[in-house]
Design a protein around this motif. Structure first.
Motif, mmCIF file in Angstrom:
data_model
loop_
_atom_site.group_PDB
_atom_site.id
_atom_site.type_symbol
_atom_site.label_atom_id
_atom_site.label_comp_id
_atom_site.label_asym_id
_atom_site.label_seq_id
_atom_site.Cartn_x
_atom_site.Cartn_y
_atom_site.Cartn_z
ATOM 1 N N LEU A 1 -20.748 -99.354 -22.154
ATOM 2 C CA LEU A 1 -21.583 -98.185 -22.464
ATOM 3 C C LEU A 1 -22.270 -97.668 -21.198
ATOM 4 O O LEU A 1 -22.285 -96.453 -20.928
ATOM 5 C CB LEU A 1 -22.622 -98.555 -23.523
ATOM 6 C CG LEU A 1 -23.670 -97.494 -23.882
ATOM 7 C CD1 LEU A 1 -23.003 -96.241 -24.454
ATOM 8 C CD2 LEU A 1 -24.677 -98.062 -24.883
ATOM 9 N N PHE A 2 -22.847 -98.584 -20.406
ATOM 10 C CA PHE A 2 -23.530 -98.202 -19.168
ATOM 11 C C PHE A 2 -22.541 -97.550 -18.203
ATOM 12 O O PHE A 2 -22.835 -96.520 -17.580
ATOM 13 C CB PHE A 2 -24.164 -99.440 -18.521
ATOM 14 C CG PHE A 2 -24.848 -99.169 -17.215
ATOM 15 C CD1 PHE A 2 -26.100 -98.545 -17.185
ATOM 16 C CD2 PHE A 2 -24.244 -99.528 -16.010
ATOM 17 C CE1 PHE A 2 -26.716 -98.285 -15.978
ATOM 18 C CE2 PHE A 2 -24.860 -99.264 -14.804
ATOM 19 C CZ PHE A 2 -26.110 -98.646 -14.787
ATOM 20 N N TYR A 3 -21.351 -98.137 -18.072
ATOM 21 C CA TYR A 3 -20.319 -97.585 -17.187
ATOM 22 C C TYR A 3 -19.917 -96.186 -17.660
ATOM 23 O O TYR A 3 -19.710 -95.278 -16.843
ATOM 24 C CB TYR A 3 -19.106 -98.514 -17.174
ATOM 25 C CG TYR A 3 -18.010 -98.070 -16.236
ATOM 26 C CD1 TYR A 3 -18.001 -98.495 -14.904
ATOM 27 C CD2 TYR A 3 -16.984 -97.230 -16.672
ATOM 28 C CE1 TYR A 3 -16.997 -98.089 -14.036
ATOM 29 C CE2 TYR A 3 -15.981 -96.823 -15.811
ATOM 30 C CZ TYR A 3 -15.993 -97.251 -14.497
ATOM 31 O OH TYR A 3 -15.002 -96.836 -13.642
ATOM 32 N N SER A 4 -19.823 -96.017 -18.979
ATOM 33 C CA SER A 4 -19.450 -94.719 -19.535
ATOM 34 C C SER A 4 -20.480 -93.650 -19.201
ATOM 35 O O SER A 4 -20.134 -92.511 -18.862
ATOM 36 C CB SER A 4 -19.285 -94.838 -21.054
ATOM 37 O OG SER A 4 -19.087 -93.576 -21.650
ATOM 38 N N ILE A 5 -21.758 -94.013 -19.291
ATOM 39 C CA ILE A 5 -22.833 -93.055 -19.008
ATOM 40 C C ILE A 5 -22.841 -92.682 -17.525
ATOM 41 O O ILE A 5 -23.019 -91.519 -17.156
ATOM 42 C CB ILE A 5 -24.193 -93.651 -19.421
ATOM 43 C CG1 ILE A 5 -24.255 -93.812 -20.945
ATOM 44 C CG2 ILE A 5 -25.348 -92.768 -18.944
ATOM 45 C CD1 ILE A 5 -25.454 -94.598 -21.435
#
Length: 432
Positions: A95-99
Motif C-alpha cells: 500500500l505504501f509503495y502504491s501511494i
C-alpha cells in the motif's frame, strides 16, 4: 483450571477461531480477486497472472515443512500472531509503495511471496492447534465451522471484490486486507493455545533438536504411522487428479460448450455453496464413527462426479439443461469435498501425536501443494491434445484405482479395529 472452566474457554475459542478465520479469509478473498483483475488489466497477459499464482503456490510448497517444525518446537500462539502481523505488514508495505510510486508487477509479486509465506506459517500452525484449542468432543464442530467460514468467504469475497473493483482504487483493496489481518490478530491474541495440551516437557529450558534432526524425526514418524501415511498419500493423489477439474471445468464449460461467462460464474459459486451446506451439517451432527471409511466413499463419489463433467460432451444437452446439470454437479462436488476433508481432519487432530502434529500438517500441505503446479501443467497440455471427455474419464478411473488400493480393507481395519464388529454385529456377538 477446572474442567468446567476449560469447556467455557473452549467454547470461546470455537467462536473466536471461526470469526477470526472468516475475517482473515474474507479479506484475503477480496484482495486476491482485486489483485488478479488488476494484474490482468495492467498487462493483459495470462502469463503475468500465472506468475503471480506461482509466487503464491511455490513458497508454500517449499516452506510448509519448516512451518510445521516451528509449530512443534515454539509457541504456537506467538507464531500465529507474528505470521498474521507479518501478512498485514506485507500488504501495508505494498500500500505504501502504491501511494509513493504506484503499483508495479515486481512489487505485487514480492508482496504475494511474502503474504504466501506468512499466511502459510499461520495456516499450518493453526491446523496443528485445533486439538489444543477445542475439547475432543467438539473438534468436528470446529472443523465444520472452519469450513463454513472458508465457504462464506469464497462466495462473498469475489462478489464484494467485483462490486468494489469498478468503483474504488486498488488501494482500498489493500486497506481492507490490512484491516482484516489486524482484526484477526486482535482476536487470536486472546486465545490460549495450550488449553488442552498433552505435552509435559514444554519448558523454556528444554533442549530443542536442530531443524534438520527435527525434520527427519517428523518424516520418520510419518513413515512409521501407516494410516497417517496413507492419508497423506491419498491427499497428494486427490490434489493431482482433481487438477483435471480445476483446469477442465472452465475449458469444457466455456470453451467446448460455449456457456456464457455469467452462468459459468454461478456454476463455480455452487462449489462453495455445497461446501457451506455440508459444513453446517457437520457442525451439528454427531462425530463420524469411521472417518477413513467415510472419506473413502466421499473420494469415490468425487471421482464419479469428475467423470460426469464429460457427459454433456458425449450426450447432447440443450443450453439450459447443460447449465442446470453443471450447477447441480458442482453443488454435489462441494458437498462431497467437505465429506472428505472434515472427517479426515478430525481423525488427524486426534490420532497424530501432539509433538509431531505441526510437522505432519506441514508435510501434508507441502506435498499436496506440490502436485498443483504439476497437475495444472500436465492437464493444460492434455486438454489441448485429447478430447476433454477422455481426460476426465481417465482421471476418474485412475483416482478410483488409487483410492481403492491405498484405502483397501486391511488399511481401514487398521485405522478402525472395531469396523468388523460394527459391520457384522451378529458374527461379533457369536465370537464373544
Amino acid at each position: 483450571m477446572s474442567e468446567a472452566a476449560k469447556l467455557r474457554r473452549a467454547t470461546y475459542h470455537l467462536y473466536t477461531f471461526t470469526i477470526s478465520k472468516l475475517i482473515s479469509t474474507f479479506g484475503s478473498s477480496v484482495y486476491t480477486f482485486g489483485i488478479s483483475l488488476y494484474v490482468l488489466a495492467l498487462t493483459g497477459s495470462a502469463a503475468s497472472f500465472a506468475i503471480n499464482l506461482i509466487c503464491s503456490i511455490l513458497p508454500r510448497t517449499l516452506l510448509a515443512p519448516f512451518a510445521g517444525y516451528a509449530a512443534d518446537n515454539y509457541s504456537k500462539k506467538a507464531i500465529v500472531i507474528i505470521a498474521q502481523f507479518a501478512s498485514a505488514l506485507s500488504v501495508a508495505g505494498l500500500l505504501f509503495y502504491s501511494i509513493v510510486a504506484g503499483l508495479s508487477l515486481p512489487a505485487i509479486y514480492t508482496a504475494t511471496v511474502l503474504i504466501s509465506v506468512s499466511s502459510m506459517f499461520a495456516s499450518v500452525t493453526f491446523s496443528s492447534s485445533i486439538a489444543n484449542l477445542i475439547d475432543s468432543d467438539r473438534i468436528q464442530k470446529a472443523m465444520g465451522f472452519n469450513q463454513s467460514a472458508i465457504a462464506i468467504a469464497t462466495i462473498g469475497g469475489p462478489v464484494v471484490g467485483g462490486i468494489l473493483f469498478g468503483f474504488v482504487s486498488m488501494n482500498v483493496f489493500l486497506i481492507i486486507q490490512v484491516t482484516a489481518y489486524l482484526l484477526a490478530v486482535a482476536l487470536e491474541a486472546t486465545m490460549d493455545f495450550k488449553l488442552f495440551t498433552n505435552r509435559i516437557a514444554d519448558t523454556a529450558g528444554e533442549t530443542k533438536k536442530s531443524m534438520v534432526a527435527g525434520m527427519k524425526e517428523g518424516f520418520s514418524y510419518l513413515k512409521s504411522n501407516r494410516v497417517v501415511m496413507v492419508i497423506v498419500t491419498v491427499a497428494v493423489g486427490v490434489n493431482f487428479f482433481f487438477s483435471a477439474l480445476m483446469i477442465g471445468l472452465p475449458f469444457i464449460v466455456v470453451q467446448e460448450l460455449e456457456i456464457q461467462a455469467t452462468h459459468f460464474g454461478f456454476i463455480e459459486a455452487m462449489i462453495a455453496a455445497g461446501m457451506l451446506a455440508s459444513s453446517i451439517y457437520f457442525s451439528v451432527r454427531k462425530e463420524v464413527k469411521f472417518p477413513l471409511q467415510f472419506a473413502k466413499r466421499g473420494i469415490l463419489g468425487m471421482s464419479v462426479l469428475l467423470a460426469g463433467m464429460g457427459l454433456p460432451l458425449v450426450i447432447e444437452f440443450t443450453y439450459a439443461a447443460a447449465v442446470v446439470y453443471y450447477l447441480l454437479l458442482m453443488l454435489i462436488f462441494g458437498i462431497t469435498n467437505v465429506f472428505v476433508n472434515t472427517p479426515i481432519g478430525v481423525m488427524m487432530q486426534k490420532d497424530v501425536e501432539e509433538e509431531y502434529r505441526g510437522r505432519v500438517f506441514g508435510i501434508l500441505e507441502s506435498m499436496a501443494m506440490a502436485m498443483m503446479p504439476l497437475g495444472y501443467l500436465l492437464y493444460g497440455l492434455l486438454y489441448d491434445v485429447m478430447p476433454a471427455e477422455y481426460v476426465v474419464i481417465g482421471s476418474s478411473i485412475c483416482l478410483i484405482v488409487l483410492t481403492s488400493y491405498l484405502m483397501r480393507p486391511s488399511i481401514l481395519k487398521q485405522a478402525h479395529p472395531e469396523l468388523d464388529k460394527s459391520a457384522f454385529p451378529v458374527a461379533a456377538k457369536l465370537q464373544e
